[in-house]
Scaffold this motif. Structure first.
Motif, PDB file in Angstrom:
ATOM      1  N   PRO A   5       0.824  -1.208   0.000  1.00 28.15           N
ATOM      2  CA  PRO A   5       0.000   0.000   0.000  1.00 28.15           C
ATOM      3  C   PRO A   5       0.863   1.264   0.000  1.00 28.15           C
ATOM      4  O   PRO A   5       1.912   1.301   0.637  1.00 28.15           O
ATOM      5  CB  PRO A   5      -0.795  -0.109   1.301  1.00 28.15           C
ATOM      6  N   ARG A   6       0.386   2.276  -0.742  1.00 23.26           N
ATOM      7  CA  ARG A   6       1.113   3.547  -0.837  1.00 23.26           C
ATOM      8  C   ARG A   6       1.353   4.155   0.539  1.00 23.26           C
ATOM      9  O   ARG A   6       2.440   4.602   0.874  1.00 23.26           O
ATOM     10  CB  ARG A   6       0.271   4.552  -1.617  1.00 23.26           C
ATOM     11  N   PHE A   7       0.268   4.109   1.331  1.00 28.44           N
ATOM     12  CA  PHE A   7       0.327   4.765   2.621  1.00 28.44           C
ATOM     13  C   PHE A   7       1.338   4.098   3.550  1.00 28.44           C
ATOM     14  O   PHE A   7       1.960   4.752   4.384  1.00 28.44           O
ATOM     15  CB  PHE A   7      -1.064   4.775   3.266  1.00 28.44           C
ATOM     16  N   LEU A   8       1.520   2.783   3.356  1.00 28.28           N
ATOM     17  CA  LEU A   8       2.484   2.067   4.184  1.00 28.28           C
ATOM     18  C   LEU A   8       3.896   2.547   3.882  1.00 28.28           C
ATOM     19  O   LEU A   8       4.699   2.776   4.794  1.00 28.28           O
ATOM     20  CB  LEU A   8       2.372   0.560   3.952  1.00 28.28           C
ATOM     21  N   SER A   9       4.190   2.738   2.583  1.00 31.69           N
ATOM     22  CA  SER A   9       5.506   3.259   2.209  1.00 31.69           C
ATOM     23  C   SER A   9       5.717   4.639   2.803  1.00 31.69           C
ATOM     24  O   SER A   9       6.792   4.966   3.318  1.00 31.69           O
ATOM     25  CB  SER A   9       5.638   3.337   0.689  1.00 31.69           C
ATOM     26  N   LEU A  10       4.662   5.422   2.739  1.00 35.42           N
ATOM     27  CA  LEU A  10       4.733   6.768   3.315  1.00 35.42           C
ATOM     28  C   LEU A  10       5.033   6.697   4.814  1.00 35.42           C
ATOM     29  O   LEU A  10       5.891   7.411   5.342  1.00 35.42           O
ATOM     30  CB  LEU A  10       3.391   7.475   3.077  1.00 35.42           C
ATOM     31  N   LEU A  11       4.339   5.764   5.478  1.00 38.81           N
ATOM     32  CA  LEU A  11       4.522   5.606   6.918  1.00 38.81           C
ATOM     33  C   LEU A  11       5.939   5.152   7.242  1.00 38.81           C
ATOM     34  O   LEU A  11       6.534   5.591   8.224  1.00 38.81           O
ATOM     35  CB  LEU A  11       3.500   4.605   7.465  1.00 38.81           C
ATOM     36  N   ASP A  12       6.488   4.280   6.363  1.00 41.98           N
ATOM     37  CA  ASP A  12       7.888   3.870   6.527  1.00 41.98           C
ATOM     38  C   ASP A  12       8.783   5.093   6.559  1.00 41.98           C
ATOM     39  O   ASP A  12       9.619   5.254   7.452  1.00 41.98           O
ATOM     40  CB  ASP A  12       8.336   2.985   5.353  1.00 41.98           C
ATOM     41  N   GLY A  13       8.577   5.958   5.547  1.00 38.07           N
ATOM     42  CA  GLY A  13       9.398   7.168   5.443  1.00 38.07           C
ATOM     43  C   GLY A  13       9.257   8.041   6.674  1.00 38.07           C
ATOM     44  O   GLY A  13      10.251   8.480   7.268  1.00 38.07           O
ATOM     45  N   ILE A  14       7.999   8.240   7.094  1.00 38.70           N
ATOM     46  CA  ILE A  14       7.752   9.091   8.263  1.00 38.70           C
ATOM     47  C   ILE A  14       8.448   8.507   9.497  1.00 38.70           C
ATOM     48  O   ILE A  14       9.099   9.231  10.262  1.00 38.70           O
ATOM     49  CB  ILE A  14       6.229   9.213   8.525  1.00 38.70           C
ATOM     50  N   SER A  15       8.352   7.174   9.662  1.00 37.87           N
ATOM     51  CA  SER A  15       8.978   6.542  10.829  1.00 37.87           C
ATOM     52  C   SER A  15      10.475   6.787  10.830  1.00 37.87           C
ATOM     53  O   SER A  15      11.058   7.132  11.866  1.00 37.87           O
ATOM     54  CB  SER A  15       8.740   5.029  10.835  1.00 37.87           C
TER      55      SER A  15
END
Lengths: 232, 226
Positions: A5-15
């Protein structure tokens, strides 16, 4: 094959960004504690990992209730994943606590209420894995885990209260005695900022890792199904 | 309600009759308890002075181990004999079956305690006839058996049956063992009342909370009983 999921990749980056920022804050923003010096900096991640540990155990109990009420496999997946993650985070909290305790209390381990409770909690959730391993049928496994997770989480506060009473000299007042013992200190403004930022960072990290773990579980289930299908 | 009570009594009665016939559980619990005390005697050098401080601890460890043995055996025989299978077909509240099994287990543990306590008392010359202490033994056993019976119902269905139960049960039983040991010491050594009461309260809270949860959750443990 399910896409990530796109949002998961985004969350990875944010983390990752949050984590780097937290490290920077801990080392360069938070002031040096006067009596303990640099070793006190372990405090920020120590409390954060312990927090994530308890958060995950709470989530697992909640998911246990959800599973029993709805019988959807996803609740079991979330519950199991969060115990797995929290088990590791809690272990990190215990180890980092030990690192902090060595110079400050002059010992790696003491049978203080929090430490003892932490040890008992790790044992309880260690048993959770053994229980899951010992049951083969998936629905039975999910049901047993749900029941055990509820029991386990309810027992934690009772364990804490009884051990705290055991270790204080005057057990009549539960709030008595300084649990931090020799390592007490009061936080200044920048310390508080760093502290709450670390808590937030680790909470985000928890969600991120949990999501990955659930996705992994789903993919594994899918793979097993495909393997079975190909055999027939 | 009458129906519920009748089911509970029937299950307890069934366990008593079964036990009266083969005496499996009681004899093994009893012999085991005495062996544990014997081992403690050598391991801790239990002379008259030493035993004063450790009596409560030794007794509770003994009861804990014996209790595990008892609940495990009583659930395992349900599985082997297939009796619970039949009971689950009967249209009664499943929690009544749990209450029946738990009461049966509690009864066996209490019988063992009633026999072990005087023996310990004679062997080590301690006065155990303190009403408060006996109350602690009763309340502590209730909480321990309440959790033990539920976990045993799970563990006998698992692959690693016999070794799983203590691993699941002991860490969950810590919050009742600590106050039980403390309150026992308090009564045996004649500590002040308020000090003992705080411990007794913890035991009662544990009993209430865990019995309630176990009663609610039992039906999810035995559905698809295998």
């Amino acid at each position: 094959m399910e896409e990530k999921p796109r949002f998961l990749s985004l969350l990875d980056g944010i983390s990752v960004i949050l984590f780097l920022a937290a490290v920077l804050l801990v080392f360069f923003y938070a002031p040096l504690e006067r009596s303990m010096g640099a070793v006190q900096k372990v405090f920020y991640f120590h409390v954060s990992t312990a927090w994530v540990g308890m958060l995950g155990f709470f989530v697992s109990a909640l998911m246990g209730v959800m599973y029993i009420l709805s019988r959807e496999k996803i609740w079991d997946m979330i519950g199991f994943s969060s115990v797995e993650i929290s088990f590791i985070f809690f272990l990190i909290a215990i180890i980092s606590g030990s690192i902090w305790a060595r110079p400050v209390w002059n010992t790696w381990w003491t049978w203080d209420p929090r430490l003892t409770t932490a040890a008992v909690v790790e044992l309880i959730y260690g048993a959770y894995f053994l229980l899951r391993q010992a049951v083969d049928e998936p629905r039975q496994k999910a049901r047993f885990s749900a029941v055990y997770a509820i029991f386990a989480f309810v027992s934690v506060p009772l364990t804490f209260v009884s051990i705290r009473m055991l270790r204080t000299i005057h057990p009549v007042v539960i709030g008595a005695g300084d649990p931090i013992g020799g390592g007490g200190f009061s936080m200044t403004g920048p310390m508080q900022v760093t502290f709450f930022f670390s808590l937030f960072t680790f909470s985000v990290l928890f969600v991120d890792v949990l999501w990955h773990r659930i996705r992994l579980e789903k993919l594994e289930t899918m793979m097993n199904e495909l393997r079975l299908a190909s055999r027939n | 309600m009458r129906n519920y009570l009748r089911t509970v009594i029937t299950v307890v009665w069934k366990d008593i009759v079964g036990e009266a016939r083969n005496k499996e559980i009681l004899t093994s619990m009893l012999v085991f308890s005495l062996l544990v005390i014997l081992i403690f005697n050598f391991a801790l050098d239990l002379d008259v002075q030493a035993q004063e401080s450790v009596t409560a601890g030794v007794l509770w460890v003994t009861f804990t181990f014996a209790g595990t043995l008892g609940v495990n055996r009583s659930m395992a025989s349900e599985r082997e004999g297939g009796c619970l299978d039949g009971l689950l077909l009967v249209p009664v509240d499943r929690s009544a079956l749990y209450v029946g099994k738990a009461l049966g287990n509690l009864l066996f543990l209490l019988v063992v305690e009633v026999i072990v306590l005087p023996i310990y008392s004679v062997l080590f010359n301690v006065n155990m006839l303190v009403p408060g202490f006996l109350l602690v033994v009763l309340l502590g056993s209730i909480g321990y058996i309440a959790v033990g019976t539920l976990l045993a119902a799970m563990s006998v269905q698992a692959r690693t049956r016999d070794i799983l139960l203590p691993i699941l049960l002991f860490p969950l039983a810590i919050p009742i063992l600590i106050p039980a040991v403390k309150a026992s010491i308090g009564y045996l050594e004649g500590y002040p009342g308020p000090w003992i009461m705080t411990w007794l309260n913890v035991i009662i809270v544990y009993d209430l909370i865990f019995t309630a949860i176990a009663v609610i959750l039992f039906e999810y443990v035995v559905e698809d009983w295998s």
